[in-house]
Design an enzyme around this catalytic site. Structure first.
Site, mmCIF file in Angstrom:
data_model
loop_
_atom_site.group_PDB
_atom_site.id
_atom_site.type_symbol
_atom_site.label_atom_id
_atom_site.label_comp_id
_atom_site.label_asym_id
_atom_site.label_seq_id
_atom_site.Cartn_x
_atom_site.Cartn_y
_atom_site.Cartn_z
ATOM 1 N N ASP A 85 -4.606 3.429 -1.527
ATOM 2 C CA ASP A 85 -5.725 3.681 -0.618
ATOM 3 C C ASP A 85 -6.194 5.122 -0.777
ATOM 4 O O ASP A 85 -5.552 6.054 -0.286
ATOM 5 C CB ASP A 85 -5.303 3.379 0.823
ATOM 6 C CG ASP A 85 -5.304 1.881 1.101
ATOM 7 O OD1 ASP A 85 -6.317 1.229 0.783
ATOM 8 O OD2 ASP A 85 -4.302 1.367 1.610
ATOM 9 N N HIS A 115 -0.919 -1.139 -4.260
ATOM 10 C CA HIS A 115 -2.230 -0.805 -3.708
ATOM 11 C C HIS A 115 -2.307 0.693 -3.427
ATOM 12 O O HIS A 115 -1.366 1.283 -2.903
ATOM 13 C CB HIS A 115 -2.438 -1.592 -2.414
ATOM 14 C CG HIS A 115 -3.826 -1.558 -1.882
ATOM 15 N ND1 HIS A 115 -4.841 -2.308 -2.436
ATOM 16 C CD2 HIS A 115 -4.381 -0.862 -0.868
ATOM 17 C CE1 HIS A 115 -5.966 -2.072 -1.756
ATOM 18 N NE2 HIS A 115 -5.713 -1.188 -0.803
ATOM 19 N N SER A 152 0.842 -1.201 0.000
ATOM 20 C CA SER A 152 0.000 0.000 0.000
ATOM 21 C C SER A 152 0.873 1.246 0.000
ATOM 22 O O SER A 152 1.556 1.550 0.975
ATOM 23 C CB SER A 152 -0.902 -0.007 1.231
ATOM 24 O OG SER A 152 -1.624 1.206 1.277
ATOM 25 N N GLY A 173 -1.644 1.645 9.419
ATOM 26 C CA GLY A 173 -0.933 1.298 10.650
ATOM 27 C C GLY A 173 -1.805 0.764 11.767
ATOM 28 O O GLY A 173 -1.389 0.755 12.924
ATOM 29 N N ASP A 179 -6.972 -6.592 3.539
ATOM 30 C CA ASP A 179 -6.382 -5.254 3.669
ATOM 31 C C ASP A 179 -6.540 -4.778 5.112
ATOM 32 O O ASP A 179 -7.661 -4.639 5.594
ATOM 33 C CB ASP A 179 -7.136 -4.318 2.704
ATOM 34 C CG ASP A 179 -6.560 -2.914 2.640
ATOM 35 O OD1 ASP A 179 -5.572 -2.633 3.336
ATOM 36 O OD2 ASP A 179 -7.116 -2.111 1.870
ATOM 37 N N HIS A 217 -8.171 1.271 -4.357
ATOM 38 C CA HIS A 217 -9.219 1.003 -3.360
ATOM 39 C C HIS A 217 -9.860 2.332 -2.988
ATOM 40 O O HIS A 217 -9.224 3.173 -2.342
ATOM 41 C CB HIS A 217 -8.541 0.319 -2.158
ATOM 42 C CG HIS A 217 -9.410 0.094 -0.981
ATOM 43 N ND1 HIS A 217 -8.914 -0.254 0.249
ATOM 44 C CD2 HIS A 217 -10.762 0.143 -0.824
ATOM 45 C CE1 HIS A 217 -9.904 -0.395 1.112
ATOM 46 N NE2 HIS A 217 -11.043 -0.148 0.492
ATOM 47 N N MET A 237 -11.799 -6.005 4.488
ATOM 48 C CA MET A 237 -11.073 -5.076 5.364
ATOM 49 C C MET A 237 -10.871 -5.733 6.717
ATOM 50 O O MET A 237 -11.846 -6.095 7.384
ATOM 51 C CB MET A 237 -11.892 -3.793 5.577
ATOM 52 C CG MET A 237 -12.074 -2.915 4.354
ATOM 53 S SD MET A 237 -10.562 -2.170 3.747
ATOM 54 C CE MET A 237 -9.953 -1.324 5.195
ATOM 55 N N MET A 295 -8.656 7.989 0.090
ATOM 56 C CA MET A 295 -9.577 8.392 1.169
ATOM 57 C C MET A 295 -9.966 9.852 0.974
ATOM 58 O O MET A 295 -9.131 10.668 0.568
ATOM 59 C CB MET A 295 -8.902 8.222 2.529
ATOM 60 C CG MET A 295 -8.337 6.821 2.755
ATOM 61 S SD MET A 295 -7.697 6.626 4.426
ATOM 62 C CE MET A 295 -6.711 5.134 4.244
ATOM 63 N N MET A 347 -11.998 4.490 -0.928
ATOM 64 C CA MET A 347 -12.727 4.713 0.332
ATOM 65 C C MET A 347 -13.297 6.124 0.260
ATOM 66 O O MET A 347 -12.861 7.033 0.986
ATOM 67 C CB MET A 347 -11.776 4.548 1.517
ATOM 68 C CG MET A 347 -11.462 3.091 1.808
ATOM 69 S SD MET A 347 -10.138 2.901 3.017
ATOM 70 C CE MET A 347 -8.762 2.759 1.916
HETATM 71 ZN ZN ZN Z 1 -6.834 -0.594 0.776
#
Ligand code: ZN
Length: 224
Positions: free
Chosen positions: A36, A34, A9, A146, A176, A67, A138, A38, A69
């Site tokens: 992430d 990956h 990630s 973390g 993940d 991914h 998830m 957000m 989110m």
């Molecule tokens: Zn992810």
């Protein structure tokens, strides 16, 4: 034979040395990168967007495993496809019509992933499961890098693996959140074949390549 995928990630990497970090992932055997994404709305944090994904695309030949989110992901799927995403994964909590969003992702030439928060039951994915190219479980509450792995998600992976087998689906089952050398084998045993990893790869005491290599060896090990 089952193939296993390691997907470091990128938000856990050192952005000031992004190209080196990506090279380290590639040389150590990472399969995907990956991303992430957000938005500060669906989750409390803001991370990266399509411009960053596009920069990674220019820096790497690895498939980008995006991914989302974010709220209303449908509005942004095209942007991420254009930025170079290979996989685009959306949350069922953000998609009232999940099969429709899956088809839209696939119509843009990307693999479509579906995912769910830890509190959402696996059955929430049922309507889109036969269509999906990837299912992401998830194993932490989404929103921060973390966090500590939630062992109660092992049975959710087993449940979804059974559903995919019953459908004779070849979709990837990815996990993940809190994946490291201790938790990866648990998820692999439960039926996952793709593993997102953050700090265990990028904060390894011997550097990113060593972190990725150790995880990749574990993911691919025939004895686990
Ligand atoms: Zn992810």
């Amino acid at each position: 034979m089952q193939k296993y995928f390691l997907s470091p990630s990128i938000i856990a990497s050192d952005f000031t040395r992004l190209t080196e970090e990506i090279r380290a992932c590639e040389s150590a055997g990472a399969d995907w990168l990956h991303m992430d994404i957000m938005d500060g709305h669906f989750v409390p944090t803001i991370t990266i967007g399509p411009l960053f994904v596009e920069a990674c695309k220019r820096a790497s030949k690895l498939p980008l495993d995006v991914h989302l989110m974010i709220s209303e992901p449908e509005k942004y799927i095209e942007d991420f496809a254009k930025a170079g995403a290979s996989n685009i994964t959306v949350h069922v909590e953000t998609c009232p019509d999940l099969p429709k969003v899956v088809k839209k992702i696939q119509s843009l030439g990307c693999k479509a992933g579906i995912t769910l928060n830890p509190a959402t039951p696996a059955s929430a994915l049922d309507s889109a499961l036969p269509l999906a190219d990837l299912v992401l479980v998830m194993s932490v509450k989404p929103g921060y890098s973390g966090q500590t792995f939630m062992p109660e998600m092992i049975s959710k992976v087993e449940e979804i693996r059974n559903k995919l087998n019953a459908l004779r689906s070849s979709a990837h089952l990815e996990v993940d959140g809190g994946i490291n050398l201790d938790t990866l084998p648990l998820m692999k045993k439960a039926g996952a074949n793709a593993f997102v990893t953050g700090n265990a790869a990028f904060k390894h005491p011997q550097g990113t390549a060593a972190g990725v290599k150790a995880l990749k060896e574990l993911a691919s090990s025939p004895t686990l």
